[in-house]
Motif scaffolding. Structure first.
Motif, mmCIF file in Angstrom:
data_model
loop_
_atom_site.group_PDB
_atom_site.id
_atom_site.type_symbol
_atom_site.label_atom_id
_atom_site.label_comp_id
_atom_site.label_asym_id
_atom_site.label_seq_id
_atom_site.Cartn_x
_atom_site.Cartn_y
_atom_site.Cartn_z
ATOM 1 N N THR A 1 2.443 2.365 -4.341
ATOM 2 C CA THR A 1 1.497 2.184 -5.495
ATOM 3 C C THR A 1 0.900 3.842 -5.250
ATOM 4 O O THR A 1 0.575 4.192 -4.196
ATOM 5 C CB THR A 1 0.327 1.147 -5.502
ATOM 6 O OG1 THR A 1 -0.328 1.488 -6.526
ATOM 7 C CG2 THR A 1 -0.357 1.132 -4.214
ATOM 8 N N GLY B 1 -4.732 3.865 -4.597
ATOM 9 C CA GLY B 1 -5.069 3.691 -3.214
ATOM 10 C C GLY B 1 -6.291 2.924 -3.062
ATOM 11 O O GLY B 1 -7.182 2.962 -3.759
ATOM 12 N N LYS B 2 -6.353 2.168 -1.735
ATOM 13 C CA LYS B 2 -7.598 1.641 -1.348
ATOM 14 C C LYS B 2 -8.963 2.394 -1.304
ATOM 15 O O LYS B 2 -9.940 1.952 -1.522
ATOM 16 C CB LYS B 2 -7.387 0.742 -0.210
ATOM 17 C CG LYS B 2 -8.362 -0.030 0.348
ATOM 18 C CD LYS B 2 -8.070 -0.979 1.705
ATOM 19 C CE LYS B 2 -9.269 -1.759 2.245
ATOM 20 N NZ LYS B 2 -9.023 -2.226 3.587
ATOM 21 N N GLY C 1 -0.727 5.673 0.454
ATOM 22 C CA GLY C 1 -0.782 4.644 1.612
ATOM 23 C C GLY C 1 -1.272 5.416 2.921
ATOM 24 O O GLY C 1 -2.172 5.003 3.588
ATOM 25 N N ASP D 1 -4.808 6.261 2.693
ATOM 26 C CA ASP D 1 -5.814 5.390 3.015
ATOM 27 C C ASP D 1 -5.882 4.858 4.529
ATOM 28 O O ASP D 1 -6.834 4.747 5.093
ATOM 29 C CB ASP D 1 -5.399 4.212 2.375
ATOM 30 C CG ASP D 1 -5.506 3.815 1.016
ATOM 31 O OD1 ASP D 1 -6.337 4.698 0.550
ATOM 32 O OD2 ASP D 1 -4.910 3.118 0.059
ATOM 33 N N ASP D 2 -4.671 5.078 5.324
ATOM 34 C CA ASP D 2 -4.448 4.643 6.724
ATOM 35 C C ASP D 2 -5.529 5.876 7.599
ATOM 36 O O ASP D 2 -6.375 5.519 8.347
ATOM 37 C CB ASP D 2 -3.180 4.826 7.303
ATOM 38 C CG ASP D 2 -2.154 3.766 6.806
ATOM 39 O OD1 ASP D 2 -2.820 2.783 6.257
ATOM 40 O OD2 ASP D 2 -0.913 4.046 7.102
ATOM 41 N N LYS E 1 0.789 -1.126 0.061
ATOM 42 C CA LYS E 1 0.066 0.111 0.041
ATOM 43 C C LYS E 1 0.814 1.398 -0.025
ATOM 44 O O LYS E 1 0.353 2.303 -0.258
ATOM 45 C CB LYS E 1 -0.955 -0.090 1.182
ATOM 46 C CG LYS E 1 -0.440 0.262 2.368
ATOM 47 C CD LYS E 1 -1.432 0.179 3.558
ATOM 48 C CE LYS E 1 -0.890 0.426 4.953
ATOM 49 N NZ LYS E 1 -1.849 0.479 5.847
ATOM 50 N N TYR E 2 2.215 1.032 0.436
ATOM 51 C CA TYR E 2 3.155 2.349 0.316
ATOM 52 C C TYR E 2 3.857 2.190 -0.900
ATOM 53 O O TYR E 2 4.781 3.273 -1.109
ATOM 54 C CB TYR E 2 3.877 2.298 1.389
ATOM 55 C CG TYR E 2 3.109 2.399 2.475
ATOM 56 C CD1 TYR E 2 2.280 3.540 3.194
ATOM 57 C CD2 TYR E 2 3.173 1.402 3.656
ATOM 58 C CE1 TYR E 2 1.438 3.613 4.369
ATOM 59 C CE2 TYR E 2 2.401 1.335 5.043
ATOM 60 C CZ TYR E 2 1.749 2.463 5.276
ATOM 61 O OH TYR E 2 0.995 2.583 6.330
#
Length: 120
Positions: free
Chosen positions: A46, A49-50, A95, A98-99, A43-44
Motif C-alpha cells: 500500500t 503508510g502508518k 512500508g 514506516d519501519d 504494509k508493503y
C-alpha cells in the motif's frame, strides 16, 4: 554529526536501507539495516503508510482548535498500479519508510527517557 539513510533496489532485489549515526555513548557508530523479509505483508502493499500523513501532534492541535481542515492529509499518495515494477517499488518503499520512522521514533523516545533519568 550526520545521519545517513541509504537505499538500494534493482528489478531482482527488494529495497533495503541502512541507518548510520554516531553513538555518542560509546564512541562508535550505529548501523541498522532495514530489509523487507516478507513482501506480502499488507504494509508493503500500500502507499497508505502508518507513519505518513499528519503527525499525532498536528492532529491533536487541529482537534484542539476545532479546525478539521488541518487534519486532512492533502498529500496522501494515490494507489499505484500493482502490475508495474515502479508501482510495486512505491508500495514497498512506503512500508520500509514506516519501519525506519518507527525505529527512529523509538530511538528518540529512548533518548528522551535517558535524559530525564540523568536529570534526576
Amino acid at each position: 554529526m550526520s545521519n545517513d539513510i541509504s537505499s538500494s533496489s534493482t528489478n531482482t532485489e527488494l529495497p533495503s536501507a541502512i541507518y548510520t549515526a554516531p553513538n555518542d555513548n560509546i564512541g562508535s557508530h550505529i548501523n541498522h539495516k532495514f530489509t523487507i523479509e516478507d513482501p506480502n505483508l499488507p504494509k508493503y502493499n500500500t502507499t497508505n503508510g502508518k507513519t505518513s500523513g499528519p503527525s499525532e501532534y498536528l492532529t491533536k492541535k487541529a482537534i484542539d482548535s476545532s479546525n478539521k481542515e488541518d487534519i486532512i492529509n492533502k498529500d496522501n499518495a494515490s494507489m499505484p498500479s500493482r502490475d508495474s515494477f515502479l508501482g510495486e517499488l512505491r508500495m514497498q518503499l512506503t512500508g520500509l519508510q514506516d519501519d525506519i520512522n518507527e525505529y527512529l521514533t523509538e530511538r528518540m523516545n529512548d533518548n528522551i527517557a535517558n535524559i530525564k533519568r540523568l536529570k534526576k
